[in-house]
Design an enzyme around this catalytic site. Structure first.
Site, PDB file in Angstrom:
ATOM      1  CE  LYS A  32      -5.058  -0.011 -16.421  1.00 47.34           C
ATOM      2  NZ  LYS A  32      -4.064  -0.258 -16.035  1.00 47.34           N
ATOM      3  CE  LYS A  56      -7.821  -0.374 -10.665  1.00 45.50           C
ATOM      4  NZ  LYS A  56      -6.862  -1.138 -10.613  1.00 45.50           N
ATOM      5  CE  LYS A  85       0.699   1.595  -8.883  1.00 37.55           C
ATOM      6  NZ  LYS A  85       0.038   0.597  -9.902  1.00 37.55           N
TER       7      LYS A  85
END
Ligand code: AQP
Length: 326
Positions: free
Chosen positions: A111, A192, A195
């Site tokens: 991230k 993966k 959202k």
């Protein structure tokens, strides 16, 4: 009866990865365990969020919890920021965690990639997650595979604190499913499903209409050899679709391979569209019924009261053991 805790971030609409990896377990467990399911809004602000959207997503996730079958009469459903114990315990745990172990967390690396200076909250996020779990003397944490490393860290911190201050925390165990524990992105099956990924066709959200579900599946990346075989390292696209199919229908991957032996990807995908549409339609309908209801707000208020009552007991014990306060 064991105590179960887990949470979902209100960073967007819940997708089938969240559902198959985590929420399906939440529903199963509530029948014979004491379950707390949280909407972890404090986690979501580790990255910038629009305040209006954040509140709306928080209620969306709560309504989706309900719509997939989490019953507020059986489980405690609540919003993380409504229980101050999460932040309070997180600080105490921060003082018992090491920067070295936090820098090994792969989610932080993913991230923060490309950012010159990442928010400190993104770095300490796993400590807040440990606080979420330890605050309720949790025995079992049902999560997707991507959270394995964070659960390990939570256990390490709990054991470390217990070694200094005996009996402070219950050491929890992660619970991971065999099918659906890691659903991959439809466009890039080596990543993966997420959202917050930019491409909406990389995922199927629980609130997608039939047409969007169809388009996402029909466009999903596969390979050129046309053989329906589960082999995640060499055939990640079709293996991911097999996982999704199996998790939706309960039919084993082996049986699906046999059923579709000699068939093309097109036929397989059409059947998968039907399975996904059939599974998601009732969830969408239930969501529309409750999303704007007073019942939902009442359930969250009641959930926060019950969660606060449990967390206050833990905080009293933790402060006593650490010598905090008078
Ligand atoms: N792709 C996935 N496959 C299986 N399980 C998954 N989970 C998430 N993605 C998958 C599980 O869903 C639960 C809630 O996840 P989260 O909202 O707390 O955060 P996340 O893991 O960071 O999920 P996202 O969807 O990728 O959100 P963003 O894009 O905001 O980071 C967890 O139990 C997780 O394991």
């Amino acid at each position: 009866m064991k105590r179960v805790f887990s949470g979902v971030q209100p960073t967007g609409n819940i997708h089938i990865g969240n559902y198959l990896g985590a929420l399906k377990q939440f529903v199963e467990l509530q029948n014979d365990q004491e379950c707390l399911y949280c909407i972890v809004d404090l986690h979501s602000i580790t990255l910038p969020q629009d305040p209006k959207e954040l509140r709306s997503h928080t209620l969306d996730v709560a309504a989706l919890y309900w719509a997939v079958g989490i019953d507020p009469k059986k489980s405690i459903i609540f919003v993380q920021s409504d229980v101050p114990g999460h932040s309070e315990l997180a600080w105490i745990l921060t003082c018992n965690a090491y920067t070295g172990e936090l820098s090994r967390m792969t989610q932080f690396k993913d991230k923060s990639r490309g950012q010159e200076s990442a928010p400190a909250g993104l770095f300490t996020y796993p400590i807040l997650m440990a606080a979420d779990i330890l605050l309720y003397d949790t025995d079992i944490v049902p999560v997707g595979n991507d959270q394995k490393q964070h659960i390990e860290l939570c256990r390490d911190i709990a054991i470390r604190v217990n070694n200094k201050h005996k009996g402070t925390f219950t050491v929890p165990d992660g619970r991971f499913l065999k099918e659906g524990a890691r659903v991959m992105a439809l466009d890039e099956p080596d990543k993966k499903m997420s959202k917050s990924a930019e491409n909406a066709f990389s995922r199927i959200s629980l609130l997608d209409d039939d047409n969007k579900i169809k388009k996402s599946i029909m466009r999903a990346t596969t390979d050129s050899d046309g053989i329906i075989k589960y082999n995640p390292s060499e055939k990640s696209g079709i293996s991911n679709l097999l996982t999704i199919y199996s998790a939706f229908t309960g039919v084993s991957i082996e049986s699906l391979e046999k059923k579709y032996d000699g068939c093309g990807y097109g036929d397989f995908k059409k059947d998968l569209v039907e399975a996904a549409v059939t599974a998601l339609k009732p969830i969408r309908e239930q969501f529309n019924e409750i999303r704007h209801s007073q019942e939902l707000i009442d359930a969250l208020k009641n959930g926060a009261e019950r969660a606060n009552a449990i967390s206050e007991k833990t905080m009293k014990r933790v402060k006593e053991n650490f010598g905090l306060g008078i």
